[in-house]
Design an enzyme around this catalytic site. Structure first.
Site, PDB file in Angstrom:
ATOM      1  CB  ILE A 230     -14.820 -12.868  11.345  1.00  0.00           C
ATOM      2  CG1 ILE A 230     -14.044 -13.922  10.540  1.00  0.00           C
ATOM      3  CG2 ILE A 230     -15.099 -13.353  12.767  1.00  0.00           C
ATOM      4  CD1 ILE A 230     -12.685 -14.300  11.108  1.00  0.00           C
TER       5      ILE A 230
ATOM      6  CE1 TYR B  93      -2.264 -13.964  10.075  1.00  0.00           C
ATOM      7  CE2 TYR B  93      -1.179 -13.879  12.216  1.00  0.00           C
ATOM      8  CZ  TYR B  93      -2.269 -13.609  11.417  1.00  0.00           C
ATOM      9  OH  TYR B  93      -3.366 -12.977  11.949  1.00  0.00           O
TER      10      TYR B  93
ATOM     11  CE  LYS C 131      -4.838 -11.049  14.142  1.00  0.00           C
ATOM     12  NZ  LYS C 131      -5.966 -10.107  14.262  1.00  0.00           N
TER      13      LYS C 131
ATOM     14  CB  THR D 222     -12.616 -12.887   5.279  1.00  0.00           C
ATOM     15  OG1 THR D 222     -11.228 -12.799   5.619  1.00  0.00           O
ATOM     16  CG2 THR D 222     -13.337 -13.727   6.314  1.00  0.00           C
TER      17      THR D 222
HETATM   18  P1  NDP Z   1     -12.329  -8.694   6.599  1.00  0.00           P
HETATM   19  O1  NDP Z   1     -11.484  -8.308   5.435  1.00  0.00           O
HETATM   20  O2  NDP Z   1     -13.745  -9.034   6.338  1.00  0.00           O
HETATM   21  O3  NDP Z   1     -12.240  -7.604   7.743  1.00  0.00           O
HETATM   22  C1  NDP Z   1     -11.090  -6.845   8.030  1.00  0.00           C
HETATM   23  C2  NDP Z   1     -11.572  -5.489   8.468  1.00  0.00           C
HETATM   24  O4  NDP Z   1     -10.489  -4.660   8.960  1.00  0.00           O
HETATM   25  C3  NDP Z   1     -12.221  -4.714   7.320  1.00  0.00           C
HETATM   26  O5  NDP Z   1     -13.560  -4.410   7.640  1.00  0.00           O
HETATM   27  C4  NDP Z   1     -11.374  -3.454   7.243  1.00  0.00           C
HETATM   28  O6  NDP Z   1     -12.130  -2.315   6.898  1.00  0.00           O
HETATM   29  C5  NDP Z   1     -10.871  -3.343   8.670  1.00  0.00           C
HETATM   30  N1  NDP Z   1      -9.795  -2.358   8.757  1.00  0.00           N
HETATM   31  C6  NDP Z   1      -8.578  -2.362   8.153  1.00  0.00           C
HETATM   32  N2  NDP Z   1      -7.929  -1.222   8.406  1.00  0.00           N
HETATM   33  C7  NDP Z   1      -8.745  -0.471   9.211  1.00  0.00           C
HETATM   34  C8  NDP Z   1      -8.650   0.809   9.820  1.00  0.00           C
HETATM   35  N3  NDP Z   1      -7.568   1.586   9.675  1.00  0.00           N
HETATM   36  N4  NDP Z   1      -9.683   1.253  10.602  1.00  0.00           N
HETATM   37  C9  NDP Z   1     -10.785   0.500  10.765  1.00  0.00           C
HETATM   38  N5  NDP Z   1     -10.948  -0.714  10.207  1.00  0.00           N
HETATM   39  C10 NDP Z   1      -9.941  -1.193   9.430  1.00  0.00           C
HETATM   40  O7  NDP Z   1     -11.536  -9.944   7.226  1.00  0.00           O
HETATM   41  P2  NDP Z   1     -11.763 -10.901   8.479  1.00  0.00           P
HETATM   42  O8  NDP Z   1     -13.174 -10.950   8.856  1.00  0.00           O
HETATM   43  O9  NDP Z   1     -11.043 -12.141   8.127  1.00  0.00           O
HETATM   44  O10 NDP Z   1     -10.903 -10.176   9.607  1.00  0.00           O
HETATM   45  C11 NDP Z   1     -11.416  -9.767  10.872  1.00  0.00           C
HETATM   46  C12 NDP Z   1     -10.424 -10.122  11.970  1.00  0.00           C
HETATM   47  O11 NDP Z   1     -10.334 -11.550  12.071  1.00  0.00           O
HETATM   48  C13 NDP Z   1      -9.002  -9.629  11.766  1.00  0.00           C
HETATM   49  O12 NDP Z   1      -8.487  -9.186  13.011  1.00  0.00           O
HETATM   50  C14 NDP Z   1      -8.264 -10.886  11.339  1.00  0.00           C
HETATM   51  O13 NDP Z   1      -6.889 -10.823  11.625  1.00  0.00           O
HETATM   52  C15 NDP Z   1      -8.981 -11.909  12.202  1.00  0.00           C
HETATM   53  N6  NDP Z   1      -8.802 -13.310  11.812  1.00  0.00           N
HETATM   54  C16 NDP Z   1      -9.175 -13.740  10.564  1.00  0.00           C
HETATM   55  C17 NDP Z   1      -9.011 -15.062  10.202  1.00  0.00           C
HETATM   56  C18 NDP Z   1      -9.395 -15.545   8.841  1.00  0.00           C
HETATM   57  O14 NDP Z   1      -9.000 -16.659   8.475  1.00  0.00           O
HETATM   58  N7  NDP Z   1     -10.153 -14.810   8.058  1.00  0.00           N
HETATM   59  C19 NDP Z   1      -8.421 -16.044  11.143  1.00  0.00           C
HETATM   60  C20 NDP Z   1      -8.102 -15.486  12.442  1.00  0.00           C
HETATM   61  C21 NDP Z   1      -8.281 -14.162  12.748  1.00  0.00           C
HETATM   62  P3  NDP Z   1     -11.743  -1.443   5.577  1.00  0.00           P
HETATM   63  O15 NDP Z   1     -11.680  -2.388   4.419  1.00  0.00           O
HETATM   64  O16 NDP Z   1     -12.828  -0.443   5.557  1.00  0.00           O
HETATM   65  O17 NDP Z   1     -10.412  -0.825   5.862  1.00  0.00           O
HETATM   66  C1  N5H Z   2      -0.981 -17.907   7.425  1.00  0.00           C
HETATM   67  C2  N5H Z   2      -1.979 -17.230   6.876  1.00  0.00           C
HETATM   68  C3  N5H Z   2      -1.969 -16.811   5.434  1.00  0.00           C
HETATM   69  C4  N5H Z   2      -1.003 -15.633   5.149  1.00  0.00           C
HETATM   70  C5  N5H Z   2      -1.284 -14.370   5.889  1.00  0.00           C
HETATM   71  C6  N5H Z   2      -2.444 -13.656   5.808  1.00  0.00           C
HETATM   72  C7  N5H Z   2      -2.748 -12.550   6.709  1.00  0.00           C
HETATM   73  C8  N5H Z   2      -3.868 -11.861   6.626  1.00  0.00           C
HETATM   74  C9  N5H Z   2      -4.252 -10.775   7.582  1.00  0.00           C
HETATM   75  C10 N5H Z   2      -4.169  -9.349   7.086  1.00  0.00           C
HETATM   76  C11 N5H Z   2      -5.041  -8.524   7.987  1.00  0.00           C
HETATM   77  C12 N5H Z   2      -4.589  -9.231   5.627  1.00  0.00           C
HETATM   78  C13 N5H Z   2      -4.354  -7.882   4.987  1.00  0.00           C
HETATM   79  O1  N5H Z   2      -4.048  -6.903   5.645  1.00  0.00           O
HETATM   80  C14 N5H Z   2      -4.593  -7.820   3.505  1.00  0.00           C
HETATM   81  C15 N5H Z   2      -4.264  -6.453   2.908  1.00  0.00           C
HETATM   82  O2  N5H Z   2      -2.863  -6.322   2.697  1.00  0.00           O
HETATM   83  C16 N5H Z   2      -4.948  -6.318   1.521  1.00  0.00           C
HETATM   84  N1  N5H Z   2      -6.407  -6.413   1.614  1.00  0.00           N
HETATM   85  C17 N5H Z   2      -7.204  -5.341   1.814  1.00  0.00           C
HETATM   86  O3  N5H Z   2      -6.762  -4.208   1.931  1.00  0.00           O
HETATM   87  C18 N5H Z   2      -8.705  -5.615   1.911  1.00  0.00           C
HETATM   88  C19 N5H Z   2      -9.391  -4.889   0.757  1.00  0.00           C
HETATM   89  C20 N5H Z   2      -9.196  -5.156   3.284  1.00  0.00           C
HETATM   90  C21 N5H Z   2     -10.673  -5.383   3.503  1.00  0.00           C
HETATM   91  O4  N5H Z   2      -8.482  -5.945   4.258  1.00  0.00           O
HETATM   92  C22 N5H Z   2      -8.089  -5.359   5.427  1.00  0.00           C
HETATM   93  N2  N5H Z   2      -7.499  -6.182   6.304  1.00  0.00           N
HETATM   94  O5  N5H Z   2      -8.270  -4.197   5.649  1.00  0.00           O
HETATM   95  C23 N5H Z   2      -3.156 -16.790   7.696  1.00  0.00           C
HETATM   96  C24 N5H Z   2      -4.504 -17.357   7.295  1.00  0.00           C
HETATM   97  C25 N5H Z   2      -4.446 -18.877   7.325  1.00  0.00           C
HETATM   98  C26 N5H Z   2      -5.588 -16.892   8.307  1.00  0.00           C
HETATM   99  C27 N5H Z   2      -5.892 -15.405   8.247  1.00  0.00           C
HETATM  100  C28 N5H Z   2      -6.398 -14.863   6.959  1.00  0.00           C
HETATM  101  C29 N5H Z   2      -5.687 -14.684   9.371  1.00  0.00           C
HETATM  102  C30 N5H Z   2      -6.007 -13.240   9.563  1.00  0.00           C
HETATM  103  O6  N5H Z   2      -5.510 -12.665  10.556  1.00  0.00           O
HETATM  104  O7  N5H Z   2      -6.808 -12.661   8.807  1.00  0.00           O
END
Ligand code: NDP
Ligand code: N5H
Length: 258
Positions: A22, A159, A166, A197
């Protein structure tokens, strides 16, 4: 007339992992509006991704700075570097969240203390730590935008811990907006509908979650990174200058359903 007034404004984008992020949707929209972007990344393995993606944006090379938000030292170093390079900043897009995989299934009641601490630290506290550091560079006022999800307002299956994180993030937006408004710094969130994503990868049932939105949401479709990006650009722009402490749902209207 330039209603957005974003040309040449310095905006920090945190959380680009790959082209599906995003944060990348936000970056492209801000770039189209003429903003100058600064990227931060956490894991070293993602540095190359951010470099390659930022190189696809026309114009001069973007500044790219490491920042693991679990480290106060990293945050301080990151914003010191940004200050040295650009001086003043006008916005921060905080697109960061994390929870251990085992805390995103089963019962929330089974959440461990360590898992809770880690997720709340990265997904909620980091906004406050970043806002404090960013405030020092926002000498002309500014706008901070974070990303949240409906699961912080109500129970959404699986979630779990992220919902609690959140909810803390959403409350932080309101308290930060109240603190920073006197410095003409606005703080808002976007509640995005589900988008495929890297974070969402491996989440069971994601297809059925997307299908449910297509069937039930008022717009009868899912949202895109571009739509969230354009809303973020609005929140960074002068068009939203009277809005702070707000949460805008970019979710095809799904949140209005009972
Ligand atoms: P991405 O996986 O593309 O992005 C998540 C990012 O979080 C990664 O770039 C990751 O970087 C970063 N991150 C995790 N740990 C750390 C850390 N310790 N320090 C700095 N950065 C960190 O996923 P999204 O684009 O989906 O997620 C972006 C935001 O959007 C999140 O807050 C998510 O909860 C929110 N969101 C997503 C939705 C969805 O459906 N995808 C819906 C609603 C909200 P790295 O891998 O380098 O750790
Ligand atoms: C109801 C839902 C589906 C179930 C819950 C999903 C939640 C996702 C959010 C978190 C941030 C995901 C996460 O931390 C994944 C990690 O354990 C493993 N992945 C990683 O480490 C990757 C490599 C890195 C890039 O990811 C991160 N975060 O660092 C929610 C969905 C319908 C919507 C959604 C996906 C919400 C959300 O907040 O992202």
């Amino acid at each position: 007339m330039d209603l957005l007034n974003l040309k040449g404004k310095n905006i920090v984008v945190m959380g680009v992992a790959n082209q599906r992020s995003i944060a990348w949707g936000i970056a492209r929209s801000l770039h189209d509006a003429g903003a100058n972007l600064i990227f931060t990344y956490a894991g070293e393995r993602l540095e190359r991704n951010v470099q390659d993606l930022s190189a696809t944006l026309e114009g001069k090379n973007s500044l790219i700075v490491p920042c693991d938000v679990t480290s106060d030292e990293d945050i301080a170093k990151c914003f010191t570097k940004i200050k040295e390079e650009v001086g003043t900043i006008h916005g921060v897009a905080h697109c960061i969240a994390f929870a251990n995989k085992e805390d995103l299934k089963g019962d929330f009641v089974d959440t461990s203390r360590e898992g809770f601490k880690l997720s709340l630290d990265i997904s909620a506290y980091s906004l406050t730590a970043v806002a404090k550091a960013a405030k020092e560079l926002m000498t002309e006022g500014g706008s901070i935008v974070t990303l949240t999800y409906l699961g912080g307002e109500r129970v959404v299956k699986n979630y779990n811990l992220m919902g609690v994180a959140k909810a803390a993030l959403d409350a932080s937006v309101r308290y930060l907006a109240n603190d920073l408004g006197q410095h003409n710094i606005r703080v808002n969130s976007i509640s995005a509908g589900p988008i495929r994503t890297l974070s969402a990868k491996g989440v069971g049932d994601f297809n059925s979650i997307l299908k449910d939105i297509e069937e039930k949401a008022p717009l009868r479709r899912n949202v895109t990174q571009e739509e969230v990006g354009d809303t973020a650009t609005f929140l960074f722009s002068d068009m939203s200058r009277g809005i702070t402490g707000e949460n805008l749902h970019v979710d095809s209207g799904y949140h209005i359903l009972g």
